[in-house]
Design a protein around this motif. Structure first.
Motif, short mmCIF file in Angstrom:
data_model
loop_
_atom_site.label_atom_id
_atom_site.label_comp_id
_atom_site.label_asym_id
_atom_site.label_seq_id
_atom_site.Cartn_x
_atom_site.Cartn_y
_atom_site.Cartn_z
N MET B 128 0.71 6.54 -2.23
CA MET B 128 0.20 5.22 -2.61
C MET B 128 -0.04 4.35 -1.37
SD MET B 128 1.66 2.69 -5.56
CE MET B 128 0.78 1.19 -6.01
N LYS B 129 -1.14 3.60 -1.39
CA LYS B 129 -1.41 2.65 -0.32
C LYS B 129 -0.31 1.60 -0.31
CE LYS B 129 -6.45 2.48 -0.11
NZ LYS B 129 -7.59 1.61 -0.46
N PHE B 130 0.21 1.32 0.88
CA PHE B 130 1.32 0.38 0.97
C PHE B 130 0.88 -1.03 0.54
CE2 PHE B 130 4.32 -2.33 3.42
CZ PHE B 130 5.47 -1.95 2.75
N ASN B 131 -0.30 -1.46 0.97
CA ASN B 131 -0.78 -2.79 0.59
C ASN B 131 -0.93 -2.91 -0.93
OD1 ASN B 131 -0.87 -3.48 3.23
ND2 ASN B 131 -3.09 -3.20 3.45
N SER B 132 -1.42 -1.85 -1.53
CA SER B 132 -1.60 -1.87 -2.98
C SER B 132 -0.25 -1.95 -3.68
CB SER B 132 -2.37 -0.64 -3.44
OG SER B 132 -3.61 -0.57 -2.81
N TRP B 133 0.74 -1.25 -3.11
CA TRP B 133 2.09 -1.32 -3.68
C TRP B 133 2.63 -2.74 -3.62
CZ3 TRP B 133 5.77 0.20 -6.71
CH2 TRP B 133 7.09 -0.21 -6.48
N MET B 134 2.39 -3.43 -2.49
CA MET B 134 2.88 -4.80 -2.34
C MET B 134 2.25 -5.71 -3.39
SD MET B 134 4.95 -4.91 0.42
CE MET B 134 4.87 -6.26 1.57
N VAL B 135 0.95 -5.57 -3.58
CA VAL B 135 0.26 -6.40 -4.57
C VAL B 135 0.73 -6.04 -5.98
CG1 VAL B 135 -2.00 -6.93 -5.59
CG2 VAL B 135 -1.75 -6.78 -3.10
N PHE B 136 0.86 -4.73 -6.23
CA PHE B 136 1.37 -4.29 -7.53
C PHE B 136 2.75 -4.90 -7.79
CE2 PHE B 136 4.05 -1.45 -10.02
CZ PHE B 136 3.28 -1.24 -11.16
N SER B 137 3.61 -4.89 -6.76
CA SER B 137 4.98 -5.43 -6.91
C SER B 137 4.95 -6.89 -7.35
CB SER B 137 5.74 -5.36 -5.58
OG SER B 137 5.81 -4.06 -5.11
N LEU B 138 4.10 -7.67 -6.68
CA LEU B 138 4.03 -9.10 -6.99
C LEU B 138 3.56 -9.32 -8.43
CD1 LEU B 138 2.42 -10.37 -3.67
CD2 LEU B 138 4.69 -10.99 -4.51
N VAL B 393 -3.89 6.58 -0.91
CA VAL B 393 -4.34 6.82 0.45
C VAL B 393 -5.40 7.92 0.41
CG1 VAL B 393 -2.12 6.16 1.40
CG2 VAL B 393 -2.55 8.54 0.88
N ASP B 394 -6.20 8.06 1.48
CA ASP B 394 -7.22 9.11 1.45
C ASP B 394 -6.58 10.49 1.62
OD1 ASP B 394 -7.01 9.71 4.24
OD2 ASP B 394 -8.20 7.92 4.65
N ASP B 395 -7.34 11.52 1.31
CA ASP B 395 -6.80 12.88 1.28
C ASP B 395 -6.21 13.31 2.63
OD1 ASP B 395 -7.43 13.02 -1.31
OD2 ASP B 395 -9.02 14.52 -1.12
N ASP B 396 -6.89 12.96 3.72
CA ASP B 396 -6.40 13.35 5.05
C ASP B 396 -5.04 12.73 5.32
OD1 ASP B 396 -8.64 14.76 5.42
OD2 ASP B 396 -9.61 13.34 6.79
N SER B 397 -4.93 11.47 4.99
CA SER B 397 -3.68 10.75 5.22
C SER B 397 -2.55 11.36 4.38
CB SER B 397 -3.88 9.28 4.87
OG SER B 397 -2.70 8.56 5.07
N GLU B 398 -2.88 11.72 3.15
CA GLU B 398 -1.86 12.31 2.28
C GLU B 398 -1.42 13.67 2.81
OE1 GLU B 398 -2.82 12.39 -1.90
OE2 GLU B 398 -1.14 13.74 -2.30
N ALA B 399 -2.38 14.45 3.28
CA ALA B 399 -2.05 15.78 3.80
C ALA B 399 -1.23 15.68 5.08
CB ALA B 399 -3.33 16.57 4.05
#
Lengths: 112, 445
Positions: B128-138, B393-399
């Motif tokens: 998961m994208k960290f920024n998206s997690w932060m927004v989701f949390s709020l 996150v994109d596939d490369d980042s996840e791998a």
């Protein structure tokens, strides 16, 4: 000169090293590797899910020797590493064109 | 007219201690989840948990406490969001409840909000994208947790606590069923990790997992016994049940593993601890120690099977938030309907103690309401964040590992090449383990 490469079970490494020292082998390179042969992998159950473990941990030994000693090295490794059970590994020999000792610049058999 | 203020030093001491205990559960949870992650994503997992202090902790002061504990503005559904803005109206010795200044209760409940959001992170590991997690949390804290906390924890106005009279002492519904449901929905919207479930993705550090479980248990005494909100008999009662239910839950989980898988695992013991704690959370002031032991044991068994659901149904709930928190929360919440004893501080009667089926029905209504609300609103939030900023996150980042991709760090810098070279001498390989030479030296000497 020859390079002897052996894939063996990790727990026989110390015994193989001892046998090669007895033969007068002065150096070797070992690495942790994973793979499978006819043994194949096995399945494991963990937390209620079954997994196939395809690559089994092994140790690879590489020894460069002069031509006459190669056969003895192969025999020593094969005898010491043999447990008689599936997955004991493989030993093979390949020709080596030249060897250089980095510190002194010696070449060929002198560099072994 | 100002009345003389009678503060209770024992209660203040216990509640401040409890608050610190519950805070410790957040790093404990980070260790528990972080150890279960793969080594390339351990930091991201721990950051997802720790970051809830940064999001939810701040939000709590602005609007969270008001939404949860402000004067009711809608039939037990919501507190007045403007009531305690920046907590300024609480900053007086005279603002106190049963001898406890309200500022202490604000801090105590802040820890609950932070932890509950952190629980969800375990379902979203490695991808998961960290920024998206932060927004989701709020968004999730504001729209899901704060209202449900009002339903369950506002004993004077909340529709679950006060309206229908459900027993939920420390948050089986508001915390665990809620977070477990949200985790299920989030991991479905997020999608599976690449390679799951074909690849094993086993925990990379089980010593961390066990340390985390230990810290969670330690902190949970504040969570459960502190939920009395005073230093009284109910607190001690909840404390004892928090011990014994957890012990039997470990038994239950390990027995199932031994029978089903042939081996009792350390991950099973650690998960059993959490399962027992989850299940006794709503029930700790409502049942006898025998009832607590039964609830813990049943939770250990149910959750050991519960963690297998994701393979059958195909959702990648990475670290079993559903199997442990949703299943365990349901076990605890519903079993109150059977095991509640009217001599306990919560004074409810279950089926086994002559109370009939009424309490069970009430408990079920509370559980279903939380599942329905949390499930629907979490889905809306997750889909909105996905549409606007993307969740993955994109596939490369996840791998390559989400630690590098999202945080430019790695949990374990063993490679000397990466950290600047020159350090190859200190290998972590098992090959370089020294062998004993003293015996041969003795022979030669």
């Amino acid at each position: 000169m020859k390079m002897v490469t052996a894939i063996i079970k990790p727990f026989v490494l110390e015994d193989v090293k001892g046998a090669l020292e007895q033969l007068g082998v002065l150096g070797m390179t070992v690495s942790e590797v994973q793979g499978y042969g006819r043994q194949k992998g096995h399945t494991e159950v963990y937390r209620g899910a079954e997994y196939s473990v395809d690559f089994v941990p092994k140790v690879r030994i590489e020894v460069v020797t002069d031509d006459t000693a190669a056969e003895k090295v192969v025999d020593a490794i094969a005898e010491t590493a043999r447990t008689g059970k599936i997955g004991d590994g493989k030993v093979w020999v390949t020709p080596v064109e030249t060897v250089v000792r980095v510190r002194t610049g010696e070449r060929g058999a002198d560099a072994l | 007219m100002l009345l003389a203020v009678e503060l209770d030093s024992g209660t203040i001491a216990w509640m401040l201690t409890s608050t610190a205990l519950v805070l410790l559960m957040t790093p404990g949870l980070a260790l528990f989840y972080g150890g279960q992650a793969r080594s390339k994503s351990v930091l991201n997992m721990m950051m997802m948990v720790f970051s809830t202090c940064a999001t939810v902790g701040v939000l709590w002061v602005i609007v969270g406490y008001s939404l949860a504990f402000g004067d009711d503005v809608g039939g037990g559904l919501l507190g007045n969001p403007g009531q305690y803005f920046m907590l300024s109206s609480l900053l007086s010795e005279t603002v106190q409840t049963d001898g406890l200044p309200d500022v202490a209760f604000v801090a105590f409940q802040a820890m609950f909000a932070i932890l509950t959001v952190g629980l969800i992170a375990g379902a979203a590991a490695d991808r998961m994208k960290f920024n998206s997690w932060m927004v989701f949390s709020l968004l999730w804290a504001t729209l899901v947790y704060f209202p449900i906390a009002h339903w369950v924890f506002d004993l004077d106005a909340g529709w679950i606590a006060n309206g229908i009279g459900a027993v939920d002492f420390a948050g089986g519904t508001a915390v665990h069923i809620n977070a477990g449901t949200a985790a299920l929905v989030l991991c479905i919207v997020l999608g599976k990790r690449r390679g799951w479930p074909r690849e094993a993705m086993r925990p990379h550090n089980l010593t961390m997992v066990m340390l985390g479980a230990g810290l969670l248990w330690f902190g949970w005494f504040g969570f459960n016994a502190g939920s009395a909100a005073v230093a009284n008999f109910a607190a001690t009662y909840a404390f004892l049940n928090t011990v014994v239910a957890t012990c039997t839950a470990i038994c239950g989980w390990l027995i199932i593993e031994q029978i089903r898988d042939g081996k009792a695992t350390s991950l099973g013991a650690a998960s059993g601890i959490v399962a027992g704690l989850v299940a006794i959370t709503p029930a700790c002031a409502a049942v006898t120690p025998l009832g607590a032991m039964a609830i813990g044991f049943i939770a250990g068994i149910a959750c050991a099977y519960g963690v297998g659901l994701k393979y059958k149904l195909g959702f990648d709930d990475s670290f079993d938030v559903v199997g442990v928190h949703l299943v365990g929360g349901l076990v605890g919440t519903l079993l109150i309907g059977f095991f509640a004893w009217d001599g306990a501080p919560a004074a409810a009667s279950g089926v086994f103690y002559g109370g009939g089926w009424a309490q069970l029905g009430i408990q079920a209504i509370a559980a279903v309401a939380v599942i329905a609300y949390s499930g629907i609103v979490t889905a809306i939030i997750a889909l909105i964040v996905k549409a606007i900023m993307g969740l993955r996150v994109d596939d490369d980042s996840e791998a390559a590992g989400v630690d590098e991709g999202e945080h430019a760090e790695s949990g374990y810098d063993f490679s000397s090449l990466r950290s600047g070279g020159g350090g190859l001498g200190s290998s972590h390989s098992t090959l370089s383990a020294p062998t004993q030479v003293t015996a041969t030296a003795g022979k030669e000497g």
